[in-house]
Design a protein around this motif. Sequence first.
Motif, short mmCIF file in Angstrom:
data_model
loop_
_atom_site.label_atom_id
_atom_site.label_comp_id
_atom_site.label_asym_id
_atom_site.label_seq_id
_atom_site.Cartn_x
_atom_site.Cartn_y
_atom_site.Cartn_z
N ALA A 89 0.83 -1.20 0.00
CA ALA A 89 0.00 0.00 0.00
C ALA A 89 0.86 1.25 0.00
N ARG A 90 1.95 1.20 0.78
CA ARG A 90 2.86 2.34 0.81
C ARG A 90 3.49 2.58 -0.56
N GLY A 91 3.86 1.48 -1.21
CA GLY A 91 4.43 1.61 -2.55
C GLY A 91 3.44 2.18 -3.54
N ARG A 92 2.17 1.71 -3.45
CA ARG A 92 1.14 2.23 -4.35
C ARG A 92 0.87 3.71 -4.08
N LEU A 93 0.83 4.06 -2.77
CA LEU A 93 0.60 5.46 -2.42
C LEU A 93 1.72 6.36 -2.94
N GLN A 94 2.95 5.85 -2.82
CA GLN A 94 4.08 6.63 -3.33
C GLN A 94 3.99 6.79 -4.85
N ARG B 69 1.86 14.30 -8.48
CA ARG B 69 2.79 15.42 -8.61
C ARG B 69 3.09 15.72 -10.07
N GLN B 70 3.24 14.66 -10.86
CA GLN B 70 3.49 14.87 -12.28
C GLN B 70 2.30 15.56 -12.95
N ARG B 71 1.08 15.13 -12.58
CA ARG B 71 -0.11 15.76 -13.15
C ARG B 71 -0.22 17.21 -12.71
N ASP C 124 2.26 19.15 -11.99
CA ASP C 124 3.26 19.89 -12.77
C ASP C 124 2.75 20.15 -14.19
N GLU C 125 2.10 19.12 -14.77
CA GLU C 125 1.55 19.29 -16.12
C GLU C 125 0.45 20.36 -16.13
N ILE C 126 -0.45 20.29 -15.12
CA ILE C 126 -1.53 21.28 -15.05
C ILE C 126 -0.96 22.67 -14.83
N ARG C 127 0.05 22.78 -13.97
CA ARG C 127 0.68 24.07 -13.75
C ARG C 127 1.29 24.61 -15.03
N GLY C 128 1.95 23.71 -15.77
CA GLY C 128 2.54 24.12 -17.04
C GLY C 128 1.48 24.54 -18.05
N LEU C 129 0.37 23.78 -18.09
CA LEU C 129 -0.73 24.15 -19.01
C LEU C 129 -1.35 25.48 -18.62
N ASN C 130 -1.52 25.71 -17.30
CA ASN C 130 -2.08 26.99 -16.85
C ASN C 130 -1.17 28.15 -17.22
#
Length: 307
Positions: free
Chosen positions: A36-41, A48-50, A52-58
């Motif tokens: 579960a910890r691995g999946r959460l990470q 975080r990647q999304r 960053d992508e949303i921030r870049g798109l904005n």
Amino acid sequence: MTSEDLPYFVLFIVWSVVIASFVAIRRRIEDQLLDARGRLQSELEVSRQREDEIRGLNQTLARRAAELEASNKELESFSYSVSHDLRAPIRHIVGFTELLQKHTFSSLDDKSRRCIQTILESAKRMGDLIDDLLAFSRIGRIETKMTFVSLELLVKEVIADVGQDLRDRDIIWDIKPLPVCYGDRSMLRVVIVNLVSNAVKFTSKRAGAKIEIGCVDVNENEVEMFVRDNGAGFDMEYSDKLFGVFQRLHLAEQFEGTGIGLAIVQRIIVRHGGKVRAEGMLDRGATFYFSLPKARDATTNRIASIL
């Protein structure tokens, strides 16, 4: 092992099995927690990647919006400058053509007189187009001064002004009760002048001309006003062209005009946060609608902002 030791042995076995079970359960739980910890990470990393992508798109969207706004301002300034600079040459063409017509009228044949008259009419029409284009450009440059506006008083004022030029026409006016709205009074007056003038113009060939002005509640935040006439109407198939600059659905020989009045109406109403639309049928009249914020909502918002 004696018979006396047997109970202790059984007890030992039972406890061993219990302890082994607990150890196995603990290991399984630990493994599940690790998974579960691995999946959460992994999900956190994807999140975080999304982000960053949303921030870049904005950022890209904000940059493009700024570029579009700058382009619109440049285009508006260019349109204003060109229209303003063209007025002087057009006035010269009209003035010198009128002088030429005055001094040479008796010596010209019919064909030459028609040519001069055509030049005059075309130059004057060009002047009207330029004046309307300047008016359209000014709408985007004028600061909006929001106040409480009585639509009923504004409509009566416009009809009184328009009616001074309609003494030879018998028009039935049906003015419904109109509310107080929130907007720029001078701009809204331009809207009503354009819509009422259009209704008057397109009912000019109707013996029993009738113009109705009223409003309906769209929702708790907006009111929609309409101007309805029984004039020439239009084909709904081409309704998307109504609010375009210099778009006309009738020939200039039928009804005069430059085709920019409704574009000005739309631009003003959009600046107020509203919408415009139209309904009509050929030779069955037309109805033009525009929405505005209600006065009481504007009052509530103003009080909330003060508090």
